[in-house]
Enzyme design. Sequence first.
Site, PDB file in Angstrom:
ATOM      1  CG  HIS A  50     -43.739  -6.372  51.650  1.00  0.00           C
ATOM      2  ND1 HIS A  50     -43.572  -7.396  50.737  1.00  0.00           N
ATOM      3  CD2 HIS A  50     -44.324  -6.946  52.747  1.00  0.00           C
ATOM      4  CE1 HIS A  50     -44.027  -8.530  51.252  1.00  0.00           C
ATOM      5  NE2 HIS A  50     -44.488  -8.284  52.461  1.00  0.00           N
ATOM      6  CG  ASP A  52     -44.568 -11.336  58.724  1.00  0.00           C
ATOM      7  OD1 ASP A  52     -45.376 -10.867  57.921  1.00  0.00           O
ATOM      8  OD2 ASP A  52     -43.873 -12.342  58.497  1.00  0.00           O
TER       9      ASP A  52
END
Length: 321
Positions: free
Chosen positions: A214, A143
């Site tokens: 995403h 992330d």
Amino acid sequence: MIQDVLREPAKAAIFLVADVRPGSEASVRDLLADLAGLTRAVGFRAPGDQLSCVVGIGASLWSRLYRAPAPRDLHPFRGLSGARHTAPATHGDLLFHLRARRLDLCFELERQLMRRLAGHVRVLDEVQGFKYFDERDLLGFVDGTENPAGAAARAALAIGDQDPAYAGGSYVIVQKYLHDLDAWQALPVAEQERVIGRSKLSDIELTDQAVNSHVAVNTIVDPDGTERQIVRENMAFGSPGAAEFGTYFIGYAGTPEVIERMLRRMFVGEPAGNHDRILDFSTAVTGSLFFVPAADFLENPLDNSTSDGSLGIGSLKRSSR
């Protein structure tokens, strides 16, 4: 001088969102003025563990704290409803973003903050976050890969000439996402990679990017080809005993418009219906927007103050250091 937003990735964080009770505005201003000193006092016990605290102020609180006009782009978070997924708007007057290499430092600083604010605020949300293995979220993917660094990061998050009275400040949007890990882990790894747009092991972006991945949905490019960036400080959180697993999204930018467009693309889609496929496994349960004043603004709230103790416009005429 900008608040201490730019740090190497922390190992622990606490996210605290609170409402300010009517009549408590002076006590809150005093606490915000002392915040940097309080952080130094707690962090002095372990200087190598890099304790920091960033505070954001919500739109509904601004006029109660300060007489000066609100920052140009400060407004309540705008909820979004797409064909399948919703980004709710939830209230918050204050956001405290505490970070360190150790959770106990964050815990102690939060304890001191709450001691000062006892009776003056109502806590709406409190999340203890942690880094999960090698900078991954609970879905198992790295992330924050595309976070800018150095001068690019400062340019992405700091207000500049577009609102000179508040130069050196920033905006921050926070959302709490809960993951359906059972459904996610039932997907083959190759399908998970198509949802995210990166390989799970190597973190390399896929060349055959799905339009609803995403990565694809969160890439914002201006008509002139310039890619717009934000600074993310996301953290994993959860409680296995309660079967709660999530990601706390926190994004800083010089204007909230960049993040707001990302969210529109995620939840509504561009074109409509092309929502971010990660939302089929992750549900947003909160959403708030805050202004992050420059550090010297917080430390000198009564410079050029009015007779009633409210902040006057003159105190905003500072340059960013």
